[in-house]
Write an enzyme that holds these catalytic residues in place. Structure first.
Site, PDB file in Angstrom:
ATOM      1  N   ARG A  53       0.900  -1.175  -0.073  1.00 32.21           N
ATOM      2  CA  ARG A  53      -0.032   0.166   0.024  1.00 32.21           C
ATOM      3  C   ARG A  53       1.012   1.139  -0.217  1.00 32.21           C
ATOM      4  O   ARG A  53       2.123   1.112   0.107  1.00 32.21           O
ATOM      5  CB  ARG A  53      -1.020  -0.003   1.137  1.00 32.21           C
ATOM      6  N   GLY A  54       0.277   2.409  -0.147  1.00 29.49           N
ATOM      7  CA  GLY A  54       0.998   3.739  -0.118  1.00 29.49           C
ATOM      8  C   GLY A  54       1.423   3.779  -1.526  1.00 29.49           C
ATOM      9  O   GLY A  54       1.506   2.719  -2.639  1.00 29.49           O
ATOM     10  N   ALA A  55       0.974   5.201  -2.154  1.00 32.40           N
ATOM     11  CA  ALA A  55       0.709   5.598  -3.467  1.00 32.40           C
ATOM     12  C   ALA A  55       2.158   5.134  -4.406  1.00 32.40           C
ATOM     13  O   ALA A  55       1.740   4.357  -5.577  1.00 32.40           O
ATOM     14  CB  ALA A  55       0.585   6.978  -3.729  1.00 32.40           C
ATOM     15  N   ARG A  90      -7.395  -0.048  -6.833  1.00 33.10           N
ATOM     16  CA  ARG A  90      -7.567   1.024  -5.706  1.00 33.10           C
ATOM     17  C   ARG A  90      -7.659   2.585  -6.463  1.00 33.10           C
ATOM     18  O   ARG A  90      -6.871   2.683  -7.334  1.00 33.10           O
ATOM     19  CB  ARG A  90      -6.310   1.227  -4.658  1.00 33.10           C
ATOM     20  N   GLN A 202      -2.140   2.334  10.026  1.00 32.24           N
ATOM     21  CA  GLN A 202      -0.683   2.147   9.494  1.00 32.24           C
ATOM     22  C   GLN A 202       0.219   3.087  10.366  1.00 32.24           C
ATOM     23  O   GLN A 202       1.285   2.766   9.975  1.00 32.24           O
ATOM     24  CB  GLN A 202      -0.896   3.088   8.272  1.00 32.24           C
ATOM     25  N   ASP A 243      -1.792  10.994  -1.944  1.00 28.95           N
ATOM     26  CA  ASP A 243      -2.067   9.899  -2.830  1.00 28.95           C
ATOM     27  C   ASP A 243      -2.393  10.570  -4.153  1.00 28.95           C
ATOM     28  O   ASP A 243      -2.489  10.056  -5.210  1.00 28.95           O
ATOM     29  CB  ASP A 243      -3.287   9.115  -2.498  1.00 28.95           C
ATOM     30  N   ASN A 253      -5.036  12.660   0.937  1.00 29.74           N
ATOM     31  CA  ASN A 253      -4.439  11.683   1.918  1.00 29.74           C
ATOM     32  C   ASN A 253      -5.080  10.748   2.569  1.00 29.74           C
ATOM     33  O   ASN A 253      -6.519  11.006   2.706  1.00 29.74           O
ATOM     34  CB  ASN A 253      -3.375  12.388   2.371  1.00 29.74           C
ATOM     35  N   LYS A 254      -4.634  10.178   3.227  1.00 25.97           N
ATOM     36  CA  LYS A 254      -5.202   9.191   4.344  1.00 25.97           C
ATOM     37  C   LYS A 254      -6.366   9.821   5.006  1.00 25.97           C
ATOM     38  O   LYS A 254      -5.965  11.080   5.471  1.00 25.97           O
ATOM     39  CB  LYS A 254      -4.214   8.507   5.275  1.00 25.97           C
TER      40      LYS A 254
HETATM   41  O1  MRU Z   1      -4.226   3.258   2.290  1.00 23.24           O
HETATM   42  P1  MRU Z   1      -2.931   3.395   2.183  1.00 23.24           P
HETATM   43  O2  MRU Z   1      -2.202   2.839   3.274  1.00 23.24           O
HETATM   44  O3  MRU Z   1      -2.418   3.237   0.868  1.00 23.24           O
HETATM   45  O4  MRU Z   1      -2.877   4.864   2.342  1.00 23.24           O
HETATM   46  C1  MRU Z   1      -1.455   5.551   2.402  1.00 23.24           C
HETATM   47  C2  MRU Z   1      -1.318   6.793   2.425  1.00 23.24           C
HETATM   48  O5  MRU Z   1      -2.540   7.687   2.474  1.00 23.24           O
HETATM   49  C3  MRU Z   1      -0.021   7.623   2.261  1.00 23.24           C
HETATM   50  O6  MRU Z   1       0.084   8.782   2.956  1.00 23.24           O
HETATM   51  C4  MRU Z   1       0.241   7.828   0.913  1.00 23.24           C
HETATM   52  O7  MRU Z   1      -0.065   7.046  -0.003  1.00 23.24           O
HETATM   53  C5  MRU Z   1       1.491   8.700   0.539  1.00 23.24           C
HETATM   54  S1  MRU Z   1       2.585   7.447   0.329  1.00 23.24           S
HETATM   55  C6  MRU Z   1       4.205   7.772   0.503  1.00 23.24           C
END
Ligand code: MRU
Length: 369
Positions: A53-55, A90, A202, A243, A253-254
């Protein structure tokens, strides 16, 4: 970065070129497990079930998913099917679409016989480029931390972050954490407030783990505590990831990031968003158009953790039948963002700020590092 002293990345290919391997992030921090991705379906599942996960990492995993698909069948129909399937896993992180567009542009003109090799090569390039972009984000963010440190000699710079925009969300370094790691390495005292980041936690399971592994002082807090510490002057700056950044500087973002930005604004705490250029969606005029992933209510109604006997268990935290909603992201308006930290430098969250760093976009060219 290191796990138990061993240098690791989040995704890699076995030395003989197959399979692709990842760290299963659903097992962290209680176990460090690696999982082999042998097919495009494996890559799609890893993205959907959030083993990765993470962009930036989602994007690179999708690129390797295309490579795995090409290994099985390099035909046009399979290229289209793989890209369509991976893109659907996603919706919010634009890096996924960006990486798939890159792969299509490289592979579509090639003869079928050359596609698998070229696909693995290009996926590896996207991974390497991401590492370098994140390293440079750290260099630019370090200057911000250094400025604050100079104003409070001998005292730690307190940085609040949300979710995990660390190396586990990327290939190495991270976006929001890269300036922190580089400040720590430069001997600047830093302390990180880690938001736990409900519902999937996370922050608790990944960011706190990363910082612990790197020896960076940090404290885990509930999502509701950040405003309190800002009021008390115990947060010097916020750095979060994103993201997708729209062309006007709004940043998704999250979920919960927006509330932290509001609290930071009220308390005059600088609020920075760190991102590689692969996270900018130049085709999206404003943040309210960004698709927001809605995940299962089960993530809100239950919590997973390790029991005293070492077993991993999920427990219900609400009465059976409680209705729940679970938007996974929110959008922080550009007006609440002090600056964007990119691989090309720090800029304002405005169309002009973005275009000043990526002038080739004025004429519709490609954003490259
Ligand atoms: O749902 P996730 O864990 O994929 O969400 C991740 C985030 O929101 C991060 O802050 C974002 O992807 C930036 S990653 C460098």
């Amino acid at each position: 970065m290191n796990i138990n002293g061993k240098p690791m990345r989040t995704i890699w290919v076995k030395p003989d070129g197959f399979p692709v391997e990842i760290i299963d992030q659903t097992a962290l921090p209680h176990a460090v497990k690696t999982v082999a991705l042998k097919t495009c379906d494996d890559a799609a599942y890893a993205i959907q079930a959030m083993l990765v996960r993470g962009a930036p990492l989602i994007g690179v995993t999708a690129a390797y998913g295309v490579a795995l698909a090409m290994r099985d069948d390099p035909g046009d129909a399979n290229l289209d099917a793989a890209i369509t399937d991976l893109a659907a896993q996603r919706p919010t992180a634009v890096n996924l679409r960006w990486a798939l567009d890159e792969m299509r542009a490289v592979l579509a003109p090639l003869p079928e016989a050359d596609r698998a090799r070229a696909a693995f090569k290009h996926a590896a390039k996207l991974a390497t480029d991401d590492v370098e972009m994140c390293r440079k984000i750290g260099v630019h963010g370090l200057a911000l931390i250094r400025d604050i440190a100079a104003k409070k000699p001998g005292k730690p710079v307190n940085i609040l972050t949300h979710c995990n925009a660390g190396w586990l969300a990327c290939i190495d370094w991270g976006t929001a954490t890269s300036p922190i790691y580089q400040a720590h390495a430069a001997g600047i005292p830093v302390h990180v407030w880690v938001d736990e980041t409900r519902p999937r936690n996370q922050g608790a399971s990944l960011t706190a783990f990363e910082l612990q592994q790197a020896g960076v002082p940090h404290t885990l807090i509930t999502d509701n505590a950040g405003g309190h510490y800002m009021q008390r002057g115990e947060v010097d700056l916020c750095i979060v990831g994103t993201d997708r950044v729209a062309a006007n500087g709004d940043a998704a973002n999250k979920i919960g990031t927006y509330l932290k930005a509001l609290a930071a604004h009220d308390n005059k705490v600088p609020f920075y968003v760190a991102l590689p250029s692969s996270t900018i969606d130049w085709s999206m005029a404003k943040g309210s158009d960004i698709p927001i992933e809605e995940r299962s209510p089960d993530e809100v109604l239950n919590i997973t953790g390790r029991l005293a006997d070492g077993k991993i268990a999920s427990v219900a935290i609400a009465a059976a039948g409680t209705p729940a909603r679970n938007p996974a992201f929110d959008v922080t308006p550009a007006r609440l963002i002090t600056g964007l930290i990119t691989e090309r430098g720090v800029t304002t969250a405005t169309p002009e700020g973005l275009l000043s760093l990526y002038p080739e976009r004025r004429s519709g060219g490609l954003a490259v590092a």
